[in-house]
Design an enzyme around this catalytic site. Structure first.
Site, PDB file in Angstrom:
ATOM      1  N   TYR A  25      53.759  35.454  47.272  1.00  0.00           N
ATOM      2  CA  TYR A  25      52.330  35.799  47.339  1.00  0.00           C
ATOM      3  C   TYR A  25      52.152  37.151  48.034  1.00  0.00           C
ATOM      4  O   TYR A  25      51.343  37.981  47.613  1.00  0.00           O
ATOM      5  CB  TYR A  25      51.561  34.696  48.083  1.00  0.00           C
ATOM      6  CG  TYR A  25      50.124  35.043  48.392  1.00  0.00           C
ATOM      7  CD1 TYR A  25      49.211  35.280  47.370  1.00  0.00           C
ATOM      8  CD2 TYR A  25      49.681  35.141  49.707  1.00  0.00           C
ATOM      9  CE1 TYR A  25      47.880  35.608  47.658  1.00  0.00           C
ATOM     10  CE2 TYR A  25      48.359  35.470  50.002  1.00  0.00           C
ATOM     11  CZ  TYR A  25      47.467  35.708  48.973  1.00  0.00           C
ATOM     12  OH  TYR A  25      46.165  36.038  49.258  1.00  0.00           O
ATOM     13  N   SER A 107      40.707  38.266  57.244  1.00  0.00           N
ATOM     14  CA  SER A 107      40.212  38.093  55.872  1.00  0.00           C
ATOM     15  C   SER A 107      39.254  36.901  55.772  1.00  0.00           C
ATOM     16  O   SER A 107      39.423  35.894  56.469  1.00  0.00           O
ATOM     17  CB  SER A 107      41.402  37.846  54.946  1.00  0.00           C
ATOM     18  OG  SER A 107      40.984  37.315  53.713  1.00  0.00           O
ATOM     19  N   GLN A 128      36.693  40.923  57.476  1.00  0.00           N
ATOM     20  CA  GLN A 128      36.603  41.375  56.082  1.00  0.00           C
ATOM     21  C   GLN A 128      35.804  40.371  55.263  1.00  0.00           C
ATOM     22  O   GLN A 128      36.095  39.172  55.271  1.00  0.00           O
ATOM     23  CB  GLN A 128      38.007  41.538  55.486  1.00  0.00           C
ATOM     24  CG  GLN A 128      38.024  41.887  54.011  1.00  0.00           C
ATOM     25  CD  GLN A 128      38.161  40.662  53.125  1.00  0.00           C
ATOM     26  OE1 GLN A 128      38.806  39.695  53.509  1.00  0.00           O
ATOM     27  NE2 GLN A 128      37.558  40.693  51.951  1.00  0.00           N
ATOM     28  N   TYR A 130      34.396  38.986  51.647  1.00  0.00           N
ATOM     29  CA  TYR A 130      34.291  38.895  50.199  1.00  0.00           C
ATOM     30  C   TYR A 130      32.887  38.378  49.909  1.00  0.00           C
ATOM     31  O   TYR A 130      32.458  37.396  50.526  1.00  0.00           O
ATOM     32  CB  TYR A 130      35.307  37.902  49.626  1.00  0.00           C
ATOM     33  CG  TYR A 130      36.693  38.464  49.426  1.00  0.00           C
ATOM     34  CD1 TYR A 130      36.894  39.666  48.748  1.00  0.00           C
ATOM     35  CD2 TYR A 130      37.818  37.791  49.893  1.00  0.00           C
ATOM     36  CE1 TYR A 130      38.172  40.170  48.550  1.00  0.00           C
ATOM     37  CE2 TYR A 130      39.096  38.286  49.692  1.00  0.00           C
ATOM     38  CZ  TYR A 130      39.268  39.477  49.015  1.00  0.00           C
ATOM     39  OH  TYR A 130      40.515  39.975  48.808  1.00  0.00           O
ATOM     40  N   THR A 156      35.007  44.203  51.023  1.00  0.00           N
ATOM     41  CA  THR A 156      35.976  44.536  49.975  1.00  0.00           C
ATOM     42  C   THR A 156      35.259  44.637  48.637  1.00  0.00           C
ATOM     43  O   THR A 156      34.591  43.698  48.200  1.00  0.00           O
ATOM     44  CB  THR A 156      37.091  43.474  49.933  1.00  0.00           C
ATOM     45  OG1 THR A 156      37.767  43.519  51.188  1.00  0.00           O
ATOM     46  CG2 THR A 156      38.080  43.745  48.815  1.00  0.00           C
ATOM     47  N   ARG A 165      48.354  37.883  39.014  1.00  0.00           N
ATOM     48  CA  ARG A 165      49.684  38.071  39.614  1.00  0.00           C
ATOM     49  C   ARG A 165      50.585  36.967  39.077  1.00  0.00           C
ATOM     50  O   ARG A 165      50.386  35.788  39.372  1.00  0.00           O
ATOM     51  CB  ARG A 165      49.577  38.026  41.133  1.00  0.00           C
ATOM     52  CG  ARG A 165      48.594  39.081  41.649  1.00  0.00           C
ATOM     53  CD  ARG A 165      47.994  38.740  42.984  1.00  0.00           C
ATOM     54  NE  ARG A 165      46.742  39.475  43.191  1.00  0.00           N
ATOM     55  CZ  ARG A 165      45.846  39.161  44.109  1.00  0.00           C
ATOM     56  NH1 ARG A 165      46.062  38.153  44.928  1.00  0.00           N
ATOM     57  NH2 ARG A 165      44.745  39.854  44.223  1.00  0.00           N
ATOM     58  N   LYS A 252      35.892  48.825  51.572  1.00  0.00           N
ATOM     59  CA  LYS A 252      37.324  48.818  51.243  1.00  0.00           C
ATOM     60  C   LYS A 252      37.542  48.713  49.732  1.00  0.00           C
ATOM     61  O   LYS A 252      36.877  47.917  49.074  1.00  0.00           O
ATOM     62  CB  LYS A 252      37.975  47.614  51.934  1.00  0.00           C
ATOM     63  CG  LYS A 252      39.435  47.386  51.607  1.00  0.00           C
ATOM     64  CD  LYS A 252      39.998  46.287  52.492  1.00  0.00           C
ATOM     65  CE  LYS A 252      41.495  46.130  52.295  1.00  0.00           C
ATOM     66  NZ  LYS A 252      41.829  45.378  51.090  1.00  0.00           N
ATOM     67  N   HIS A 276      44.036  47.668  46.782  1.00  0.00           N
ATOM     68  CA  HIS A 276      44.332  46.280  47.143  1.00  0.00           C
ATOM     69  C   HIS A 276      45.848  46.021  47.131  1.00  0.00           C
ATOM     70  O   HIS A 276      46.318  44.956  46.733  1.00  0.00           O
ATOM     71  CB  HIS A 276      43.625  45.327  46.182  1.00  0.00           C
ATOM     72  CG  HIS A 276      43.117  44.066  46.826  1.00  0.00           C
ATOM     73  ND1 HIS A 276      41.810  43.890  47.197  1.00  0.00           N
ATOM     74  CD2 HIS A 276      43.739  42.902  47.175  1.00  0.00           C
ATOM     75  CE1 HIS A 276      41.642  42.676  47.719  1.00  0.00           C
ATOM     76  NE2 HIS A 276      42.807  42.067  47.719  1.00  0.00           N
ATOM     77  N   ARG A 279      47.408  44.935  43.806  1.00  0.00           N
ATOM     78  CA  ARG A 279      47.228  43.535  43.398  1.00  0.00           C
ATOM     79  C   ARG A 279      46.064  43.341  42.441  1.00  0.00           C
ATOM     80  O   ARG A 279      45.803  42.234  41.993  1.00  0.00           O
ATOM     81  CB  ARG A 279      46.999  42.668  44.644  1.00  0.00           C
ATOM     82  CG  ARG A 279      48.177  42.694  45.584  1.00  0.00           C
ATOM     83  CD  ARG A 279      47.806  42.238  46.973  1.00  0.00           C
ATOM     84  NE  ARG A 279      47.621  40.812  47.100  1.00  0.00           N
ATOM     85  CZ  ARG A 279      48.587  39.925  47.228  1.00  0.00           C
ATOM     86  NH1 ARG A 279      49.847  40.330  47.206  1.00  0.00           N
ATOM     87  NH2 ARG A 279      48.333  38.652  47.371  1.00  0.00           N
TER      88      ARG A 279
HETATM   89  C1  LIG Z   1      49.286  38.779  50.690  1.00  0.00           C
HETATM   90  C2  LIG Z   1      48.099  39.696  50.649  1.00  0.00           C
HETATM   91  C3  LIG Z   1      46.833  39.167  50.743  1.00  0.00           C
HETATM   92  C4  LIG Z   1      45.721  40.021  50.732  1.00  0.00           C
HETATM   93  N1  LIG Z   1      44.470  39.491  50.908  1.00  0.00           N
HETATM   94  C5  LIG Z   1      43.417  40.315  51.037  1.00  0.00           C
HETATM   95  C6  LIG Z   1      42.143  39.801  51.387  1.00  0.00           C
HETATM   96  O1  LIG Z   1      41.970  38.610  51.596  1.00  0.00           O
HETATM   97  N2  LIG Z   1      41.119  40.685  51.486  1.00  0.00           N
HETATM   98  C7  LIG Z   1      41.281  42.037  51.270  1.00  0.00           C
HETATM   99  O2  LIG Z   1      40.322  42.799  51.364  1.00  0.00           O
HETATM  100  N3  LIG Z   1      42.489  42.541  50.970  1.00  0.00           N
HETATM  101  C8  LIG Z   1      43.556  41.723  50.863  1.00  0.00           C
HETATM  102  N4  LIG Z   1      44.797  42.245  50.602  1.00  0.00           N
HETATM  103  C9  LIG Z   1      44.957  43.709  50.488  1.00  0.00           C
HETATM  104  C10 LIG Z   1      45.243  44.310  51.853  1.00  0.00           C
HETATM  105  O3  LIG Z   1      44.105  44.282  52.677  1.00  0.00           O
HETATM  106  C11 LIG Z   1      45.677  45.786  51.738  1.00  0.00           C
HETATM  107  O4  LIG Z   1      44.758  46.467  50.939  1.00  0.00           O
HETATM  108  C12 LIG Z   1      47.073  45.924  51.153  1.00  0.00           C
HETATM  109  O5  LIG Z   1      47.926  44.908  51.608  1.00  0.00           O
HETATM  110  C13 LIG Z   1      47.665  47.265  51.555  1.00  0.00           C
HETATM  111  O6  LIG Z   1      48.888  47.454  50.961  1.00  0.00           O
HETATM  112  P1  LIG Z   1      50.301  47.154  51.682  1.00  0.00           P
HETATM  113  O7  LIG Z   1      50.484  45.684  51.663  1.00  0.00           O
HETATM  114  O8  LIG Z   1      51.269  47.873  50.809  1.00  0.00           O
HETATM  115  O9  LIG Z   1      50.236  47.691  53.094  1.00  0.00           O
HETATM  116  C14 LIG Z   1      45.913  41.417  50.596  1.00  0.00           C
HETATM  117  C15 LIG Z   1      47.206  41.927  50.495  1.00  0.00           C
HETATM  118  C16 LIG Z   1      48.291  41.086  50.535  1.00  0.00           C
HETATM  119  C17 LIG Z   1      49.665  41.678  50.456  1.00  0.00           C
END
Ligand SMILES: Cc1cc2nc3c(=O)[nH]c(=O)nc-3n(C[C@H](O)[C@H](O)[C@H](O)COP(=O)(O)O)c2cc1C
Length: 381
Positions: A25, A107, A128, A130, A156, A165, A252, A276, A279
């Site tokens: 994940y 989050s 953060q 949603y 976000t 994914r 964001k 993100h 993702r």
């Molecule tokens: C496992 C995972 C869960 C994430 N969940 C959220 C989330 O709940 N809310 C959000 O705004 N971004 C989420 N993100 C995005 C992160 O806030 C961030 O933008 C991203 O991880 C940055 O990239 P990096 O992992 O390469 O540092 C998530 C990222 C990952 C890896």
């Protein structure tokens, strides 16, 4: 393995300790994962200017992000289901960030709730948001963040619908895990994780279960997002949230100059240039490659932050040189957490601080606040 020296070392340890569905994940991007890879790869294309015989004593990495003091320009990004990388993960990561002196962002889709995190921290953290279709729920969530004295709201914008994914679908990702032969095998091979998880009661989405109408049991992130995330979210909603919140606001998920201008028009305090972590829209450019254009477009009107692909202090320095006031790390702290709990998050921050400090010195700078494009040998974007 002896003491982890790099974020990659922490990733190896996390893979050994965290059940596959939760490790995957974290370590996944949308579809072909091309944007996920580009986020990391594009940092390597930027080269630093080596300077010599300049005074490198008395260095400082201290800065501010949205006016809040930070020991270095790095915050922990909001990440969903962090409490599945390690029992009570959000509480541990928040404590590590507080002790280190960098912002922690919780989050909406966390396992530990806003109140859980507030109960173990003494300084304000960031929340953060949603935006769900159920606006009553959104109002209550914002009220809870206020009651917990969160000092910034991070909205976000890049997840109106969920990017696909593949790994999560193949693994049948759920929190808590569903009992299938596959998940049983994944858990059985990670006994330490299971023991720690049995020792906590926090195994569901703490901000949602028991708080949103008709949600007493929520196991599938996909089902919840499909049902509740709002595909109609608009700039008007951002203004509504800004008024409701009344405090510092960060938007964001901005990756485009036109969107950056619209974000600046809302009067928000900062934007995070982000895809993100690769993702959401696979095929989008890396965050770092878009940063210079967005800084040129709105850098004089709003604070610009960036995340995506930062795996070292060098990466942080390059982002700051290209105009980011602050950066965020997602996976680096998740790997640390999965590998070693709170100590692993501290280790991730320590690794990055050490690399940032030495790299800044070798580029001939002593104060992070004086770092600009002049330390770069090239900007390929
Ligand atoms: C496992 C995972 C869960 C994430 N969940 C959220 C989330 O709940 N809310 C959000 O705004 N971004 C989420 N993100 C995005 C992160 O806030 C961030 O933008 C991203 O991880 C940055 O990239 P990096 O992992 O390469 O540092 C998530 C990222 C990952 C890896």
């Amino acid at each position: 393995m002896s003491k982890p020296l790099t974020i990659a070392d922490l990733k190896i340890l996390a893979r050994r300790r965290v059940p596959k569905m939760f490790f995957d994940y974290a370590d996944s991007g949308a579809w072909t994962e091309s944007t996920y890879r580009a986020n990391e790869d594009d940092f390597a294309k930027i080269k630093l200017r080596q300077r010599v015989l300049v005074d490198m004593t008395n260095r400082t990495l201290e800065t501010t992000m949205i006016g809040e003091k930070a020991m270095m320009p790095v915050a922990l990004a909001p990440t969903g289901m962090t409490g599945m990388q390690h029992a009570d993960g959000e509480m541990l990561a928040a404590k590590a960030a507080e002790e280190f002196g960098v912002p922690f962002t919780l989050s909406t889709m966390s396992i530990c709730s806003i109140e859980d995190v507030a109960s173990v921290t003494s300084k304000p953290f960031w929340f953060q948001l949603y935006v769900m279709k159920d606006r009553g729920f959104v109002e209550r969530l914002i009220g809870r963040a206020k009651a917990a004295k969160c000092s910034a709201l991070v909205v976000t914008a890049d997840l109106q619908i969920l990017g696909q994914r593949h790994k999560d679908l193949r693994n049948g990702l759920a929190a808590p895990p569903k009992w299938t032969l596959k998940s049983f095998m994944q858990l059985a091979t990670r006994p330490q994780w299971c023991l720690e998880m049995l020792g906590t009661k926090r195994r569901e989405f703490g901000n949602i279960v028991g708080h949103a109408s008709n949600v007493s049991d929520l196991s599938s992130l996909g089902a919840w997002t499909a049902e509740q995330f709002d595909p109609k979210l608009s700039w008007d909603d951002i203004r509504w949230i800004k008024d409701l919140w009344g405090g510092k606001l960060i938007i964001k998920g901005i990756l485009d100059e036109e969107d950056a201008r619209a974000a600046a028009d809302t009067g928000a305090d900062a934007i995070i240039v982000s895809n993100h972590g690769g993702r959401q829209l696979d095929g989008a450019p890396s965050s770092i490659s878009m940063l210079p254009k967005i800084v040129d477009a709105v850098g004089d009107r709003i604070e610009v932050h960036v995340d995506g692909g930062i795996r070292s202090g060098q990466d942080v320095l390059k982002a700051v040189a290209l105009g980011a006031r602050g950066t965020y790390i997602g996976r680096p702290f998740l790997y640390g957490l999965g590998a070693m709990g709170k100590d692993g998050v501290t280790a991730a921050l320590d690794i990055i601080r050490n690399e940032l400090d030495i790299t800044m010195a070798l580029c001939g700078k002593r104060d992070i606040q004086t770092v600009d494009r002049s330390i770069l040998a090239n900007v390929p974007f």
